[in-house]
Design a protein around this motif. Structure first.
Motif, short mmCIF file in Angstrom:
data_model
loop_
_atom_site.label_atom_id
_atom_site.label_comp_id
_atom_site.label_asym_id
_atom_site.label_seq_id
_atom_site.Cartn_x
_atom_site.Cartn_y
_atom_site.Cartn_z
N ARG A 25 0.82 -1.21 0.00
CA ARG A 25 0.00 0.00 0.00
C ARG A 25 0.86 1.27 0.00
N ARG A 26 2.09 1.16 0.49
CA ARG A 26 2.96 2.34 0.59
C ARG A 26 4.19 2.25 -0.32
N HIS A 27 4.45 1.10 -0.86
CA HIS A 27 5.63 0.91 -1.69
C HIS A 27 5.23 0.10 -2.93
N HIS A 28 6.03 0.20 -3.97
CA HIS A 28 5.69 -0.49 -5.22
C HIS A 28 5.59 -1.98 -4.99
N GLY A 29 4.52 -2.58 -5.51
CA GLY A 29 4.26 -3.99 -5.29
C GLY A 29 5.34 -4.90 -5.83
N VAL A 30 5.97 -4.54 -6.94
CA VAL A 30 7.02 -5.40 -7.50
C VAL A 30 8.25 -5.38 -6.61
N THR A 31 8.55 -4.23 -6.00
CA THR A 31 9.66 -4.15 -5.04
C THR A 31 9.35 -5.01 -3.83
N VAL A 32 8.12 -4.95 -3.36
CA VAL A 32 7.70 -5.78 -2.22
C VAL A 32 7.84 -7.27 -2.57
N ALA A 33 7.43 -7.63 -3.78
CA ALA A 33 7.53 -9.02 -4.21
C ALA A 33 8.98 -9.49 -4.24
N VAL A 75 3.33 -13.36 -8.14
CA VAL A 75 3.49 -12.59 -6.91
C VAL A 75 3.72 -11.11 -7.22
N ALA A 76 4.55 -10.83 -8.23
CA ALA A 76 4.81 -9.43 -8.59
C ALA A 76 3.53 -8.71 -8.99
N CYS A 77 2.73 -9.36 -9.84
CA CYS A 77 1.48 -8.74 -10.29
C CYS A 77 0.45 -8.67 -9.17
N LEU A 78 0.43 -9.66 -8.30
CA LEU A 78 -0.52 -9.65 -7.19
C LEU A 78 -0.27 -8.46 -6.27
N TYR A 79 0.98 -8.27 -5.88
CA TYR A 79 1.29 -7.17 -4.96
C TYR A 79 1.21 -5.82 -5.67
N TRP A 80 1.48 -5.82 -6.97
CA TRP A 80 1.32 -4.59 -7.75
C TRP A 80 -0.15 -4.19 -7.80
N ALA A 81 -1.04 -5.18 -7.99
CA ALA A 81 -2.47 -4.89 -8.01
C ALA A 81 -2.95 -4.33 -6.68
N MET A 82 -2.30 -4.75 -5.59
CA MET A 82 -2.68 -4.25 -4.28
C MET A 82 -2.30 -2.79 -4.08
N ARG A 182 12.16 -20.83 -5.95
CA ARG A 182 12.30 -19.53 -5.28
C ARG A 182 13.40 -18.68 -5.93
N VAL A 183 14.50 -19.31 -6.30
CA VAL A 183 15.59 -18.55 -6.92
C VAL A 183 15.13 -17.95 -8.26
N LEU A 184 14.44 -18.76 -9.07
CA LEU A 184 13.96 -18.26 -10.36
C LEU A 184 12.91 -17.17 -10.18
N SER A 185 12.09 -17.29 -9.15
CA SER A 185 11.07 -16.26 -8.92
C SER A 185 11.73 -14.91 -8.61
N VAL A 186 12.80 -14.94 -7.84
CA VAL A 186 13.53 -13.70 -7.55
C VAL A 186 14.13 -13.12 -8.82
N ALA A 187 14.72 -13.98 -9.65
CA ALA A 187 15.32 -13.52 -10.90
C ALA A 187 14.29 -12.87 -11.82
N VAL A 188 13.10 -13.48 -11.91
CA VAL A 188 12.04 -12.92 -12.76
C VAL A 188 11.60 -11.56 -12.24
N ILE A 189 11.42 -11.44 -10.94
CA ILE A 189 10.96 -10.18 -10.36
C ILE A 189 12.02 -9.09 -10.53
N LEU A 190 13.29 -9.43 -10.33
CA LEU A 190 14.36 -8.45 -10.52
C LEU A 190 14.40 -7.96 -11.96
N ALA A 191 14.10 -8.85 -12.90
CA ALA A 191 14.07 -8.46 -14.31
C ALA A 191 12.90 -7.51 -14.60
N LEU A 192 11.81 -7.63 -13.82
CA LEU A 192 10.65 -6.78 -14.03
C LEU A 192 10.83 -5.39 -13.43
N LEU A 193 11.70 -5.24 -12.46
CA LEU A 193 11.84 -3.96 -11.75
C LEU A 193 12.11 -2.78 -12.69
#
Length: 280
Positions: A25-33, A75-82, A182-193
């Protein structure tokens, strides 16, 4: 024992989404993810170290990697939607998509024949999502509301890939596929930032909360996998799939989120659809 593990998994999943949603709610959802999945990656190493697990077969690692890609996007899109949408709406939309899409894909592409119960759930999901997308005037929401719903749907698609791929990991593959996921999920999210213009950093307290939520999410995944080994898969799925009730109820009671009567009806329909699909 299997029932308790699955219910505890649902509680952990639900609490994870609620805590991460608060930070989003206070920070970008993709960063949170990114922060949450990093915390989850650290925890995923614990069962590997405790059991001295042998390397998993390449096929199992490949399914783990695919689930990680789905997790990262989901996860990135879910928290971004929030960031822009109410938690009590975003979570059910993403969850019912995550459950319904694999069932529909199985019917269309793999020749699956779901039970009448599951088919009823799929049919109920469509009007439920339509009602959730309505605002107080009886029309679809504004641009921000619509964008959050679309992002929630994309999140559901990503999570659907995650659930499908994890289901393909054999029980004797150990915990390495979870680590790879979990490692691949972090890599995907970092690429989206960079693509979404989000920072990689969070303030200390927010980062700690997100990392703790991610660690709890990994614990939920481990508990779910254990539950499937102690109990029938169908029962474990039904009990674990109850997790959307946790963030929805907390959002309505703790955050005092307000929803319209059509949206309330849609949420009830979404919950019923999810239960029917899982039972089918």
């Amino acid at each position: 024992m299997g029932e308790l593990l699955a219910l505890t998994s649902a509680l952990c999943f639900g609490t994870t989404h609620f805590l991460s949603g608060l930070v989003a709610r206070r920070h970008h959802g993709v960063t949170v993810a990114a922060c949450a999945q990093t915390g989850g990656t650290a925890v995923s190493l614990v069962p590997v170290l405790l059991t001295h697990a042998a390397p998993a077969p390449p096929s199992a690692l490949a399914w783990g990697a695919l689930s990680g890609v789905g997790t990262g996007v989901g996860v990135a899109c879910l928290y971004w939607a929030m960031n822009t949408g109410p938690m009590s709406v975003v979570v059910p939309v993403s969850d019912i998509t995550a459950v319904g899409v694999p069932v529909a894909a199985g019917i269309a592409l793999l020749g699956d024949r779901p039970t009448p119960t599951a088919l009823t759930g799929i049919a109920l999901a469509l009007p439920a999502l339509w009602l959730i997308s309505r605002d107080g005037t009886g029309h679809t929401g504004g641009d921000h509301h619509t964008a959050s719903l679309v992002t929630a749907l994309v999140a559901g698609l990503g999570l659907a890939v995650q659930f499908f791929a994890l289901a393909r990991v054999p029980a004797d593959a150990g915990w390495w596929p979870v680590v790879v996921s979990r490692v691949l999920s972090v890599a995907v999210i970092l690429a989206l930032l960079p693509a979404v213009g989000a920072s990689v950093r969070l303030p200390g307290r927010a980062a700690a909360t997100a990392a703790a939520a991610g660690a709890l999410g990994t614990l939920a995944t481990v508990l779910y996998l254990l539950a499937t080994r102690e109990q029938l898969l169908s029962i474990a799925v039904v009990l674990s799939a109850l997790y959307p009730a946790v963030p929805v109820l907390l959002a309505l009671t703790v955050l005092r989120e307000r929803i319209t009567r059509p949206q309330a009806a849609g949420l009830l329909g979404a919950g019923a659809a999810l239960a029917l699909i899982a039972l089918g």
